[in-house]
Design a protein around this motif. Structure first.
Motif, PDB file in Angstrom:
ATOM      1  N   ARG A 190      -6.376  -1.064  -6.498  1.00 47.89           N
ATOM      2  CA  ARG A 190      -6.437  -2.620  -6.192  1.00 47.89           C
ATOM      3  C   ARG A 190      -6.576  -3.600  -7.606  1.00 47.89           C
ATOM      4  O   ARG A 190      -6.918  -3.169  -8.599  1.00 47.89           O
ATOM      5  CB  ARG A 190      -7.878  -2.969  -5.570  1.00 47.89           C
ATOM      6  CG  ARG A 190      -7.920  -2.836  -4.145  1.00 47.89           C
ATOM      7  CD  ARG A 190      -9.318  -3.282  -3.569  1.00 47.89           C
ATOM      8  NE  ARG A 190      -9.305  -3.294  -2.045  1.00 47.89           N
ATOM      9  CZ  ARG A 190      -8.574  -4.186  -1.435  1.00 47.89           C
ATOM     10  NH1 ARG A 190      -8.026  -5.015  -1.959  1.00 47.89           N
ATOM     11  NH2 ARG A 190      -8.521  -4.128  -0.110  1.00 47.89           N
ATOM     12  N   ARG A 200      -4.823   7.272  -0.304  1.00 43.23           N
ATOM     13  CA  ARG A 200      -4.146   6.132  -0.511  1.00 43.23           C
ATOM     14  C   ARG A 200      -4.406   5.412  -2.155  1.00 43.23           C
ATOM     15  O   ARG A 200      -5.318   5.580  -2.964  1.00 43.23           O
ATOM     16  CB  ARG A 200      -5.058   5.008   0.204  1.00 43.23           C
ATOM     17  CG  ARG A 200      -4.474   3.625  -0.044  1.00 43.23           C
ATOM     18  CD  ARG A 200      -4.906   2.434   0.757  1.00 43.23           C
ATOM     19  NE  ARG A 200      -6.414   2.207   0.489  1.00 43.23           N
ATOM     20  CZ  ARG A 200      -7.234   1.625   1.670  1.00 43.23           C
ATOM     21  NH1 ARG A 200      -6.842   1.284   2.674  1.00 43.23           N
ATOM     22  NH2 ARG A 200      -8.585   1.828   1.148  1.00 43.23           N
ATOM     23  N   ASN A 224      -3.634   0.049  -2.872  1.00 46.32           N
ATOM     24  CA  ASN A 224      -4.357  -0.688  -1.849  1.00 46.32           C
ATOM     25  C   ASN A 224      -4.069  -2.176  -1.729  1.00 46.32           C
ATOM     26  O   ASN A 224      -4.628  -3.021  -2.351  1.00 46.32           O
ATOM     27  CB  ASN A 224      -5.917  -0.214  -1.870  1.00 46.32           C
ATOM     28  CG  ASN A 224      -6.519  -0.714  -0.623  1.00 46.32           C
ATOM     29  OD1 ASN A 224      -5.979  -1.418   0.017  1.00 46.32           O
ATOM     30  ND2 ASN A 224      -7.815  -0.360  -0.673  1.00 46.32           N
ATOM     31  N   SER A 255       0.844  -1.122  -0.082  1.00 46.98           N
ATOM     32  CA  SER A 255      -0.057  -0.094   0.061  1.00 46.98           C
ATOM     33  C   SER A 255       0.833   1.203  -0.008  1.00 46.98           C
ATOM     34  O   SER A 255       2.153   1.191   0.650  1.00 46.98           O
ATOM     35  CB  SER A 255      -0.927   0.008   1.172  1.00 46.98           C
ATOM     36  OG  SER A 255      -2.024  -1.176   1.245  1.00 46.98           O
ATOM     37  N   TYR A 309       0.616   5.533  -0.069  1.00 52.35           N
ATOM     38  CA  TYR A 309      -0.342   6.855   0.199  1.00 52.35           C
ATOM     39  C   TYR A 309       0.470   8.048  -0.171  1.00 52.35           C
ATOM     40  O   TYR A 309       1.828   7.946   0.031  1.00 52.35           O
ATOM     41  CB  TYR A 309      -0.469   7.027   1.855  1.00 52.35           C
ATOM     42  CG  TYR A 309      -1.300   5.991   2.252  1.00 52.35           C
ATOM     43  CD1 TYR A 309      -0.886   4.808   2.572  1.00 52.35           C
ATOM     44  CD2 TYR A 309      -2.660   6.395   2.611  1.00 52.35           C
ATOM     45  CE1 TYR A 309      -1.898   3.636   3.129  1.00 52.35           C
ATOM     46  CE2 TYR A 309      -3.557   5.469   3.303  1.00 52.35           C
ATOM     47  CZ  TYR A 309      -3.251   4.038   3.439  1.00 52.35           C
ATOM     48  OH  TYR A 309      -4.139   3.328   4.096  1.00 52.35           O
TER      49      TYR A 309
END
Ligand SMILES: Nc1ncnc2c1ncn2[C@@H]1O[C@H](COP(=O)(O)OP(=O)(O)O)[C@@H](O)[C@H]1O
Ligand SMILES: [Mg+2]
Length: 238
Positions: A215, A19, A22, A12, A14
């Motif tokens: 994702r 974000r 993920n 992940s 940021y």
């Protein structure tokens, strides 16, 4: 099965509170061409930058040839054998083709090896030899992209990461540039590539991952994804 050349586990990233990536996991085996496809802003560049050491993941692991590299700085990553050709090429506009290539080999002290690699680059992209003394900024988009790829090869990488090669290129050039990626792969370089020209990318890749809002939502062989109605509708406008 052998150790993957690249193994990303639950990463992940940021930007401040945002974000961008993920919990992404993916693997690349030695010798493969793997594509990452996804819309604008889905996190593709962030993922590549985290492998290249330009961004430090907030969590998760990244292994290269079995060794953890997450958090290793970018210059060390290049020594390990990973090269990143960023989105938008980022050539040194006021330097010549040859000078750009030489800078790509900063990690190499052996002059003879540098010259050999420049010759190999000219063999792969003969137009660059013709443009050897020309300033990067005076070349066409396609020539600049070839120069960017060639610069990426100057460190003699085991893994070459290519971020949106097709950006701003006409379709005929996209094909030509992607053909050169196949050539590079045949010479033994593993390739991880991010593309919005999804069909073209899947035609040269063996496998691909689909990324959506940070994702991985799907993975498969290139053929599976090329034949998926869902993927065709979402990414190929069919
Ligand atoms: N330097 C940055 N600062 C803040 N947010 C960023 C930065 N770079 C990218 N982002 C955000 O992170 C997300 C993923 O961006 P990016 O990895 O560039 O996506 P892609 O390459 O798939 O277009 C986007 O929402 C984008 O706005
Ligand atoms: Mg991007």
């Amino acid at each position: 099965m052998s150790v993957p050349i690249l193994q990303i586990s639950d990463v992940s990233c940021y930007y401040g509170a945002i974000r961008a990536i993920n919990g992404v996991s993916l693997e690349v085996q030695r010798g493969e061409i793997v594509a990452i496809i996804g819309a604008n802003g889905s996190g593709k560049s962030t993922l590549m930058k985290s492998v290249a050491g330009l961004i430090r993941p907030n969590s998760g692991g990244i292994k290269f040839e079995g060794a953890e590299i997450s958090g290793v700085p970018a210059n060390r990553i290049i020594y390990k054998g990973i090269s990143y050709v960023p989105e938008g090429r980022r050539l040194f506009a006021n330097l010549s083709v040859r000078e750009n290539l030489e800078l790509g080999a900063f990690s190499e002290r052996d002059r003879r090896l540098v010259d050999e690699r420049i010759e190999a680059a000219f063999e792969l992209f003969p137009i660059l030899k013709e443009r050897e003394r020309q300033l990067a900024q005076t070349m066409s988009g396609g020539e600049q992209q070839m120069c960017a790829i060639a610069r990426g090869l100057m460190s003699d990488p085991k893994l070459l990461m290519l971020d949106e090669l097709s950006l701003g290129l006409m379709p005929s050039l996209v094909e030509k540039v992607l053909e050169s990626v196949v050539e590079i792969n045949k010479k033994g370089v593993t390739v991880l590539l991010v593309e919005q020209m999804v069909q073209e990318a899947l035609e040269i890749a063996s496998r691909a991952y689909v990324i959506q809002v940070g994702r991985i939502v799907r993975e498969g062989t290139a053929d599976e994804l090329l034949n998926s109605d869902e993927v065709r509708k979402a990414y190929m406008g069919m």
